[in-house]
Design a protein around this motif. Sequence first.
Motif, PDB file in Angstrom:
ATOM      1  N   ASP A 106       6.625 -33.039  -1.083  1.00  0.00           N
ATOM      2  CA  ASP A 106       5.618 -32.759  -0.056  1.00  0.00           C
ATOM      3  C   ASP A 106       5.331 -34.261   0.209  1.00  0.00           C
ATOM      4  OD1 ASP A 106       5.425 -30.205  -0.925  1.00  0.00           O
ATOM      5  OD2 ASP A 106       3.717 -30.522  -2.198  1.00  0.00           O
ATOM      6  N   ALA A 107       5.154 -35.212  -0.406  1.00  0.00           N
ATOM      7  CA  ALA A 107       4.717 -36.575  -0.009  1.00  0.00           C
ATOM      8  C   ALA A 107       5.860 -37.235   1.039  1.00  0.00           C
ATOM      9  CB  ALA A 107       4.407 -37.498  -1.147  1.00  0.00           C
ATOM     10  N   ALA A 108       7.221 -37.049   0.593  1.00  0.00           N
ATOM     11  CA  ALA A 108       8.083 -37.754   1.242  1.00  0.00           C
ATOM     12  C   ALA A 108       8.262 -37.100   2.568  1.00  0.00           C
ATOM     13  CB  ALA A 108       9.494 -37.473   0.498  1.00  0.00           C
ATOM     14  N   THR A 109       8.120 -35.727   2.752  1.00  0.00           N
ATOM     15  CA  THR A 109       8.199 -35.142   3.995  1.00  0.00           C
ATOM     16  C   THR A 109       7.185 -35.130   4.956  1.00  0.00           C
ATOM     17  OG1 THR A 109       9.585 -33.133   2.755  1.00  0.00           O
ATOM     18  CG2 THR A 109       8.660 -32.522   5.022  1.00  0.00           C
ATOM     19  N   GLY A 110       6.029 -35.184   4.268  1.00  0.00           N
ATOM     20  CA  GLY A 110       4.710 -35.663   5.286  1.00  0.00           C
ATOM     21  C   GLY A 110       4.964 -36.965   5.711  1.00  0.00           C
ATOM     22  N   GLU A 111       5.452 -37.996   4.926  1.00  0.00           N
ATOM     23  CA  GLU A 111       5.609 -39.440   5.380  1.00  0.00           C
ATOM     24  C   GLU A 111       6.351 -39.441   6.498  1.00  0.00           C
ATOM     25  OE1 GLU A 111       4.515 -43.288   5.161  1.00  0.00           O
ATOM     26  OE2 GLU A 111       3.848 -41.685   3.807  1.00  0.00           O
ATOM     27  N   ARG A 112       7.521 -38.582   6.697  1.00  0.00           N
ATOM     28  CA  ARG A 112       8.438 -38.384   7.697  1.00  0.00           C
ATOM     29  C   ARG A 112       7.817 -37.847   8.911  1.00  0.00           C
ATOM     30  NH1 ARG A 112      12.782 -35.077   9.088  1.00  0.00           N
ATOM     31  NH2 ARG A 112      12.677 -33.844   7.377  1.00  0.00           N
ATOM     32  N   GLY A 113       7.117 -36.827   8.801  1.00  0.00           N
ATOM     33  CA  GLY A 113       6.587 -36.125  10.012  1.00  0.00           C
ATOM     34  C   GLY A 113       5.179 -36.731  10.566  1.00  0.00           C
ATOM     35  N   LEU A 114       4.612 -37.613   9.937  1.00  0.00           N
ATOM     36  CA  LEU A 114       3.272 -37.910  10.673  1.00  0.00           C
ATOM     37  C   LEU A 114       3.304 -38.304  12.046  1.00  0.00           C
ATOM     38  CD1 LEU A 114       0.227 -38.172   9.975  1.00  0.00           C
ATOM     39  CD2 LEU A 114       0.801 -40.781   9.206  1.00  0.00           C
ATOM     40  N   GLU A 115       4.096 -39.124  12.330  1.00  0.00           N
ATOM     41  CA  GLU A 115       4.031 -39.746  13.601  1.00  0.00           C
ATOM     42  C   GLU A 115       4.338 -38.742  14.740  1.00  0.00           C
ATOM     43  OE1 GLU A 115       6.199 -42.993  16.567  1.00  0.00           O
ATOM     44  OE2 GLU A 115       6.457 -43.030  14.600  1.00  0.00           O
ATOM     45  N   ALA A 116       5.246 -37.548  14.562  1.00  0.00           N
ATOM     46  CA  ALA A 116       5.590 -36.590  15.309  1.00  0.00           C
ATOM     47  C   ALA A 116       4.509 -35.226  15.188  1.00  0.00           C
ATOM     48  CB  ALA A 116       6.972 -35.942  15.325  1.00  0.00           C
ATOM     49  N   GLY A 117       3.674 -35.333  14.273  1.00  0.00           N
ATOM     50  CA  GLY A 117       2.936 -34.092  14.066  1.00  0.00           C
ATOM     51  C   GLY A 117       3.462 -33.223  13.163  1.00  0.00           C
ATOM     52  N   GLY A 118       4.698 -33.327  12.832  1.00  0.00           N
ATOM     53  CA  GLY A 118       5.352 -32.484  11.996  1.00  0.00           C
ATOM     54  C   GLY A 118       6.756 -32.624  11.836  1.00  0.00           C
ATOM     55  N   VAL A 119       7.425 -31.653  11.135  1.00  0.00           N
ATOM     56  CA  VAL A 119       8.915 -31.881  10.880  1.00  0.00           C
ATOM     57  C   VAL A 119       9.687 -30.498  11.135  1.00  0.00           C
ATOM     58  CG1 VAL A 119       8.954 -33.553   9.119  1.00  0.00           C
ATOM     59  CG2 VAL A 119       8.819 -31.369   8.364  1.00  0.00           C
ATOM     60  N   GLU A 120      10.721 -30.471  11.759  1.00  0.00           N
ATOM     61  CA  GLU A 120      11.565 -29.398  11.909  1.00  0.00           C
ATOM     62  C   GLU A 120      12.706 -29.296  10.818  1.00  0.00           C
ATOM     63  OE1 GLU A 120      12.516 -27.773  15.900  1.00  0.00           O
ATOM     64  OE2 GLU A 120      14.551 -28.391  15.332  1.00  0.00           O
ATOM     65  N   ILE A 121      12.922 -28.235  10.324  1.00  0.00           N
ATOM     66  CA  ILE A 121      14.031 -27.953   9.278  1.00  0.00           C
ATOM     67  C   ILE A 121      15.067 -26.787   9.541  1.00  0.00           C
ATOM     68  CG2 ILE A 121      14.564 -27.285   7.055  1.00  0.00           C
ATOM     69  CD1 ILE A 121      12.072 -28.854   5.919  1.00  0.00           C
ATOM     70  N   ALA A 122      16.105 -26.828   9.985  1.00  0.00           N
ATOM     71  CA  ALA A 122      16.847 -25.549  10.548  1.00  0.00           C
ATOM     72  C   ALA A 122      18.066 -25.588   9.629  1.00  0.00           C
ATOM     73  CB  ALA A 122      17.244 -26.005  11.944  1.00  0.00           C
ATOM     74  N   ALA A 134      14.828 -13.766   9.083  1.00  0.00           N
ATOM     75  CA  ALA A 134      15.672 -13.145   8.607  1.00  0.00           C
ATOM     76  C   ALA A 134      17.339 -13.654   8.705  1.00  0.00           C
ATOM     77  CB  ALA A 134      15.923 -11.752   9.392  1.00  0.00           C
ATOM     78  N   THR A 135      17.430 -14.981   9.274  1.00  0.00           N
ATOM     79  CA  THR A 135      18.737 -15.495   9.250  1.00  0.00           C
ATOM     80  C   THR A 135      18.424 -17.013   8.961  1.00  0.00           C
ATOM     81  OG1 THR A 135      20.538 -15.982  10.738  1.00  0.00           O
ATOM     82  CG2 THR A 135      18.288 -15.730  11.910  1.00  0.00           C
ATOM     83  N   HIS A 136      19.295 -17.652   8.617  1.00  0.00           N
ATOM     84  CA  HIS A 136      19.378 -19.148   8.394  1.00  0.00           C
ATOM     85  C   HIS A 136      19.590 -19.809   9.622  1.00  0.00           C
ATOM     86  CE1 HIS A 136      23.584 -18.307   9.331  1.00  0.00           C
ATOM     87  NE2 HIS A 136      23.774 -19.586   9.480  1.00  0.00           N
ATOM     88  N   ASP A 137      20.116 -19.142  10.612  1.00  0.00           N
ATOM     89  CA  ASP A 137      20.301 -19.754  12.137  1.00  0.00           C
ATOM     90  C   ASP A 137      18.835 -19.942  12.902  1.00  0.00           C
ATOM     91  OD1 ASP A 137      21.620 -20.780  14.162  1.00  0.00           O
ATOM     92  OD2 ASP A 137      22.359 -18.900  15.050  1.00  0.00           O
ATOM     93  N   THR A 138      18.322 -20.483  12.235  1.00  0.00           N
ATOM     94  CA  THR A 138      16.832 -20.787  12.957  1.00  0.00           C
ATOM     95  C   THR A 138      16.051 -22.146  12.463  1.00  0.00           C
ATOM     96  OG1 THR A 138      14.409 -19.690  13.041  1.00  0.00           O
ATOM     97  CG2 THR A 138      15.523 -19.951  10.776  1.00  0.00           C
ATOM     98  N   ALA A 139      15.001 -22.590  13.286  1.00  0.00           N
ATOM     99  CA  ALA A 139      14.394 -23.832  12.756  1.00  0.00           C
ATOM    100  C   ALA A 139      13.003 -23.524  12.619  1.00  0.00           C
ATOM    101  CB  ALA A 139      14.642 -24.644  14.234  1.00  0.00           C
ATOM    102  N   LYS A 140      12.480 -24.176  11.663  1.00  0.00           N
ATOM    103  CA  LYS A 140      11.073 -23.927  11.181  1.00  0.00           C
ATOM    104  C   LYS A 140      10.340 -25.261  11.306  1.00  0.00           C
ATOM    105  CE  LYS A 140       7.274 -22.624   8.994  1.00  0.00           C
ATOM    106  NZ  LYS A 140       6.838 -21.756   9.663  1.00  0.00           N
ATOM    107  N   TRP A 141       9.184 -25.225  12.232  1.00  0.00           N
ATOM    108  CA  TRP A 141       8.323 -26.161  12.301  1.00  0.00           C
ATOM    109  C   TRP A 141       7.241 -26.387  11.357  1.00  0.00           C
ATOM    110  CZ3 TRP A 141       8.383 -31.056  14.938  1.00  0.00           C
ATOM    111  CH2 TRP A 141       7.242 -31.432  15.045  1.00  0.00           C
ATOM    112  N   ILE A 142       6.955 -27.469  10.742  1.00  0.00           N
ATOM    113  CA  ILE A 142       5.977 -27.556   9.527  1.00  0.00           C
ATOM    114  C   ILE A 142       5.042 -28.651  10.243  1.00  0.00           C
ATOM    115  CG2 ILE A 142       5.458 -28.108   7.170  1.00  0.00           C
ATOM    116  CD1 ILE A 142       8.878 -27.234   7.929  1.00  0.00           C
ATOM    117  N   ASP A 143       3.659 -28.337  10.360  1.00  0.00           N
ATOM    118  CA  ASP A 143       3.019 -29.160  10.936  1.00  0.00           C
ATOM    119  C   ASP A 143       2.550 -29.977   9.755  1.00  0.00           C
ATOM    120  OD1 ASP A 143       0.937 -28.226  13.588  1.00  0.00           O
ATOM    121  OD2 ASP A 143       2.224 -26.560  12.767  1.00  0.00           O
TER     122      ASP A 143
END
Length: 212
Positions: A106-122, A134-143
């Motif tokens: 949690d801490a490592a991912t939050g550190e990476r995404g602070l400046e952009a306001g979130g991180v995308e995992i795809a 329903a598919t791996h072929d997608t991107a998820k944005w986490i604020d």
Amino acid sequence: MPAMTEEALLLDDLSATGADFHRRGWSLATSSNFSVRVGDDPLELMITKSGKDKGRLGREDYVRVGVDGRPTESGAAKSSAETMLHVVLADAAGAGSVLHTHSVWDAATGERGLEAGGVEIAGYEMLKGLDGIATHDTAKWIDVFPNTQDIPRLAEEVRARLADPQRPMQHGFLIHRHGLYAWGADIAAARRHIEAFQYLFECEARRLAACS
């Protein structure tokens, strides 16, 4: 022996979840907080009391709160300082349960995404562990929200993101150098979302470390 009430069973499930998260290193010391919806009209939650070891929770370690985040019974023990985040997620996102962890990932991912306001995992199969994917072929944005002690203000920021007409926040969010909030229709769904996010965060952290 009288049968256990539905509420008692829900608290036992939350306590077992806390013990599991503690064992995995996601909810150490007195960090984290958990809640479950126990009333709809009016909205009521059972939420962990402040300062409790999440690896050793019992039924006495929860307090009932209303839509204002305050205990519904006079003289009740103090609930988590972050109670209003749970209330907003139950009220605005319809969450049946909200779980909050403090893992290394949690801490490592939050550190990476602070400046952009979130991180995308795809591209990960584990994304299908999140409701509606329903598919791996997608991107998820986490604020990722900046950490703050002003929880009422943060709760209103969360409410606004949940209501975003273009890209409403779903499943979970991070607080910088703090932890992950995830929710679902019930405890099982919220727990599944926590587990999926922990896997995804660890995979991304290890991938980025290998590429650096």
